[in-house]
Design a protein around this motif. Structure first.
Motif, PDB file in Angstrom:
ATOM      1  N   TRP A 110       0.616  -1.237  -0.108  1.00 13.76           N
ATOM      2  CA  TRP A 110       0.182   0.201  -0.030  1.00 13.76           C
ATOM      3  C   TRP A 110       0.788   0.971   0.285  1.00 13.76           C
ATOM      4  O   TRP A 110       0.294   2.656  -0.381  1.00 13.76           O
ATOM      5  N   TRP A 258     -11.115   5.938  17.574  1.00 13.59           N
ATOM      6  CA  TRP A 258     -11.054   5.265  16.136  1.00 13.59           C
ATOM      7  C   TRP A 258      -9.558   5.961  14.773  1.00 13.59           C
ATOM      8  O   TRP A 258      -8.443   4.923  14.660  1.00 13.59           O
ATOM      9  N   THR A 262      -6.868   2.593  14.401  1.00 13.91           N
ATOM     10  CA  THR A 262      -6.673   2.287  12.922  1.00 13.91           C
ATOM     11  C   THR A 262      -4.953   2.782  12.684  1.00 13.91           C
ATOM     12  O   THR A 262      -4.373   1.803  11.981  1.00 13.91           O
ATOM     13  N   LEU A 266      -2.430   1.008  11.087  1.00 14.41           N
ATOM     14  CA  LEU A 266      -2.613   0.489   9.994  1.00 14.41           C
ATOM     15  C   LEU A 266      -0.817   0.513   9.646  1.00 14.41           C
ATOM     16  O   LEU A 266       0.384  -0.025   9.185  1.00 14.41           O
ATOM     17  N   PRO A 271      -2.973  -3.297   6.408  1.00  7.24           N
ATOM     18  CA  PRO A 271      -3.546  -2.402   5.907  1.00  7.24           C
ATOM     19  C   PRO A 271      -5.111  -2.988   6.296  1.00  7.24           C
ATOM     20  O   PRO A 271      -6.244  -2.711   6.185  1.00  7.24           O
ATOM     21  N   GLU A 272      -4.938  -4.739   6.276  1.00  8.08           N
ATOM     22  CA  GLU A 272      -6.037  -5.317   6.691  1.00  8.08           C
ATOM     23  C   GLU A 272      -6.625  -5.887   7.519  1.00  8.08           C
ATOM     24  O   GLU A 272      -7.508  -5.251   7.991  1.00  8.08           O
ATOM     25  N   THR A 273      -6.003  -5.422   8.295  1.00  8.30           N
ATOM     26  CA  THR A 273      -6.175  -5.028   9.593  1.00  8.30           C
ATOM     27  C   THR A 273      -6.280  -3.792   9.882  1.00  8.30           C
ATOM     28  O   THR A 273      -7.658  -3.745  11.480  1.00  8.30           O
ATOM     29  N   ALA A 274      -5.929  -3.330  10.222  1.00  5.57           N
ATOM     30  CA  ALA A 274      -6.478  -1.550  10.151  1.00  5.57           C
ATOM     31  C   ALA A 274      -7.844  -1.284   9.386  1.00  5.57           C
ATOM     32  O   ALA A 274      -8.365  -0.643  10.501  1.00  5.57           O
ATOM     33  N   LEU A 275      -8.326  -1.941   7.902  1.00  6.46           N
ATOM     34  CA  LEU A 275      -9.497  -1.624   7.410  1.00  6.46           C
ATOM     35  C   LEU A 275     -11.011  -2.208   8.516  1.00  6.46           C
ATOM     36  O   LEU A 275     -11.325  -1.309   8.588  1.00  6.46           O
ATOM     37  N   ILE A 276     -10.609  -3.298   8.899  1.00  2.91           N
ATOM     38  CA  ILE A 276     -11.316  -3.846   9.674  1.00  2.91           C
ATOM     39  C   ILE A 276     -11.791  -3.143  11.123  1.00  2.91           C
ATOM     40  O   ILE A 276     -12.681  -3.064  11.029  1.00  2.91           O
ATOM     41  N   CYS A 278     -10.965   0.003  11.175  1.00  3.14           N
ATOM     42  CA  CYS A 278     -11.490   1.149  10.160  1.00  3.14           C
ATOM     43  C   CYS A 278     -13.457   0.923   9.940  1.00  3.14           C
ATOM     44  O   CYS A 278     -14.041   1.734  11.659  1.00  3.14           O
ATOM     45  N   ILE A 279     -14.081  -0.361  10.248  1.00  2.00           N
ATOM     46  CA  ILE A 279     -15.262  -0.700  10.217  1.00  2.00           C
ATOM     47  C   ILE A 279     -15.726  -0.700  10.591  1.00  2.00           C
ATOM     48  O   ILE A 279     -17.104  -0.141  11.429  1.00  2.00           O
TER      49      ILE A 279
END
Length: 349
Positions: A110, A258, A262, A266, A271-276, A278-279
């Motif tokens: 990323w 948040w 996040t 990251l 990024p995958e863990t950060a995206l989860i 974050c959601i």
């Protein structure tokens, strides 16, 4: 005679100014102690509803107070021995591996994507390299931390301050009604009943607000820790605790949690863990704003939203996190006094 009066007035005035300066200096010198007292009194008002609830369950007053005191001590000791050591280990681990984690960002896909998109504007890899170099330099780390001695002194002060606040909170909880009765005696008897009624309404609202805000913060921290643990996030306990601390700040606390959690995931987990996470926070913030907060806070305070925002901003500017935390119940108390004292007085004119 006029000269004598002028001299006397000037002397009394200068003495008054000197006394005012002495008092302000004394208050400034005792600022830390007064802060401890204020926090402890604020927390004791939060524990008072628990005491009253136990009294409604046929507990004698002394038994209700003892139960609450023992419960608070149990929670404090449990947190001190079960959570704090593990959290300190995670903090040390994070601080030790932070330079390597920052440098490793250059290998992330990323980062390569961002560099491809914005490489003409800023050299992202060069920025990351400089940041990693900065954190790798022991001199810079020492400057950030303020030196090992300063960190040690700060940690010791934090521990001692926490102990003082806990002890004062337990004392105020046990003697809160006595303190109230003592204050009530200074009010003229003709106005005492109305003063007691308003004071009980204010302290009750403050207590419920404290309980509600702490409950939301605990829920925020626990759920953040749980989600991070389930998805394999890094330093889950540390970030859960930080989410709890930031959630104590009214209005913007959860948003800050948040952003912090996040960003941390990251950097550390990808990024995958950060995206989860974050959601998750986006969903949780909606539930908190429209379901949890109204249900928990509906009996605590009742003031317009604009005043809530202004009070939180003013309190945070004057006294930081503590000021933001206490500003809302103070604003609610002022609104209550205006409604029940000022307005009726104006109607009688």
């Amino acid at each position: 005679m006029k000269i004598q009066n002028a001299f006397r007035a000037g002397l009394i005035g200068s003495l008054g100014v000197g006394l005012g300066i002495i008092l302000m200096t004394a208050v400034q010198s005792l600022a830390t102690v007064l802060t401890y007292i204020f926090i402890a009194l604020f927390l004791s008002l939060g524990l008072d509803p628990a005491v009253k609830w136990l009294e409604t369950k046929k507990f004698p007053k002394w038994a209700a107070i003892a139960t609450v005191v023992v419960g608070v001590l149990g929670v404090f000791i449990g947190v001190l021995f079960a959570i704090v050591p593990a959290m300190i280990d995670q903090m040390v681990s994070l601080w030790t591996h932070l330079p390597a984690e920052i440098t490793q960002l250059q290998t992330q896909d990323w980062i390569a994507f961002l560099d491809k998109q914005f490489g003409d504007v800023v050299d992202i890899n060069a920025v990351i390299a400089e940041i990693g170099k900065f954190f790798s330099d022991p001199a810079n780390i020492s400057k950030i931390a303020g030196g090992a001695l300063a960190v040690g002194v700060g940690l010791a002060n934090a521990i001692s301050g926490t102990l003082i606040v806990v002890i004062l909170t337990l004392y105020f909880t046990a003697s809160l009604q006595l303190v109230k009765d003592t204050v009530y005696k200074f009010v003229p008897k003709s106005r005492r009943d109305n003063f007691i009624r308003m004071s009980e309404e204010i302290t009750g609202g403050v207590g419920k607000y404290v309980v509600g805000q702490i409950s939301l913060a605990v829920l925020n921290g626990f759920l953040a820790f749980l989600v991070l643990t389930l998805i394999g996030g890094k330093q889950a306990l540390l970030f859960g605790f930080l989410a709890f601390l930031f959630a104590l700040i009214p209005l913007v606390g959860t948003v800050l949690s948040w952003i912090l959690v996040t960003s941390g995931q990251l950097l550390l987990a990808g990024p995958e863990t950060a995206l989860i996470i974050c959601i998750y926070f986006l969903i949780y913030m909606q539930i908190e704003a429209y379901v949890l907060s109204p249900r928990i806070m509906n009996k605590a305070i009742s003031i317009p939203g604009s005043i809530v925002v202004i009070a939180a901003l003013a309190g945070g500017t004057l006294m930081g996190v503590l000021g933001a935390l206490v500003a809302i119940p103070i604003a609610a108390s002022i609104v209550l006094v205006v409604k029940q004292v000022v307005y009726p007085a104006q109607d009688q004119v």
